[in-house]
Write an enzyme that holds these catalytic residues in place. Structure first.
Site, PDB file in Angstrom:
ATOM      1  N   MET A  97       0.907  -1.075  -0.063  1.00 49.15           N
ATOM      2  CA  MET A  97      -0.206  -0.078   0.179  1.00 49.15           C
ATOM      3  C   MET A  97       0.917   1.362  -0.051  1.00 49.15           C
ATOM      4  SD  MET A  97      -2.659  -1.231   3.077  1.00 49.15           S
ATOM      5  CE  MET A  97      -1.385  -2.193   3.860  1.00 49.15           C
ATOM      6  N   GLY A 185       1.316   4.205   5.031  1.00 53.39           N
ATOM      7  CA  GLY A 185       2.246   3.207   4.226  1.00 53.39           C
ATOM      8  C   GLY A 185       2.607   1.941   4.641  1.00 53.39           C
ATOM      9  N   SER A 186       2.450   0.857   4.270  1.00 51.94           N
ATOM     10  CA  SER A 186       2.497  -0.482   4.682  1.00 51.94           C
ATOM     11  C   SER A 186       2.344  -1.618   3.768  1.00 51.94           C
ATOM     12  CB  SER A 186       1.502  -0.771   5.966  1.00 51.94           C
ATOM     13  OG  SER A 186       0.442  -0.053   5.564  1.00 51.94           O
ATOM     14  N   ARG A 187       2.062  -2.729   4.272  1.00 54.70           N
ATOM     15  CA  ARG A 187       1.918  -3.861   3.372  1.00 54.70           C
ATOM     16  C   ARG A 187       1.275  -4.890   3.989  1.00 54.70           C
ATOM     17  NH1 ARG A 187       7.535  -6.830   2.455  1.00 54.70           N
ATOM     18  NH2 ARG A 187       6.666  -9.124   2.987  1.00 54.70           N
TER      19      ARG A 187
END
Length: 216
Positions: A97, A185-187
């Site tokens: 993301m 912000g990440s995954r």
């Protein structure tokens, strides 16, 4: 519609924006500079509102499918050894993301939450190979009667400083419903049985609660 995790930040941002506009108007005489500063403050507000948006999704509930838990781009599809819970090989599908994506996390399947654990950690960039094991993260396992167990892991990125996880052991997971939020912000990694029929490809863009990641 905005996510509840953003209410406080949005309220504070509005106060800062209003205060900034008043100060700029009172202290800056040059019209071009005043206009430029107004625009910068306005863009800042728009970015905050965009980040915490929570659009309605049309989830087609299906016990034979795994839906994407988040919006973003598929960056990993590979067979790996999952160390934390299964301790065996699984198919990993990872969705990255960016800061402009919706950051709501949704349950990928129906079932019962059988495992949920938070891990403090580092803030490596979300696509770093070690981010899944070293970054701040939460691991959740949902067990479905028809599909078995699916693990999804929220992973903080370089900008993320807080992961919100609503999933508790014993909770009923409803496919597509809100299970958490990751800020800035990440995954998210999915770990699926090896015989899973993967329905996405690398670099494909997916939508949380709608895009089909896999089928039985």
């Amino acid at each position: 519609m905005f996510h509840k995790e953003g209410y406080k930040i949005i309220a504070i941002t509005f106060i800062i924006v209003v205060g900034s506009y008043l100060l700029i108007d009172a202290l800056i005489a040059l019209n071009w500079l005043k206009t430029l500063l107004f625009a910068v403050v306005g863009i800042f507000l728009i970015l905050i509102l965009q980040f915490f948006r929570n659009p309605k999704r049309n989830t087609v509930n299906n016990d034979n499918q795994v839906l994407s838990p988040v919006d973003g781009k598929v960056v990993v599809i590979e067979e790996v050894f999952e160390k934390e819970y299964f301790k065996e090989k699984r198919l990993q599908v990872s969705v990255f993301m960016s800061p402009i994506n919706v950051h709501v996390t949704r349950y990928p399947i129906n079932g019962k939450v059988v495992f949920s654990k938070y891990h403090p950690g580092k803030y490596l960039v979300a696509w770093h190979p070690k981010a899944s094991e070293e970054n701040e993260r939460t691991t959740v396992v949902v067990e479905s009667n028809s599909y078995g167990k699916v693990l999804y892991r929220q992973i903080a990125g370089a900008l993320a400083k807080r992961i919100v996880n609503y999933a508790k052991v014993g909770d009923t997971a409803i496919q597509g419903s809100d299970s958490g939020f990751i800020k800035f912000g990440s995954r998210v990694d999915l770990f699926l049985p090896l015989d899973t029929n993967i329905k996405v490809s690398l670099n494909q863009k997916v939508r949380g609660g709608e895009s089909i990641i896999a089928e039985i």
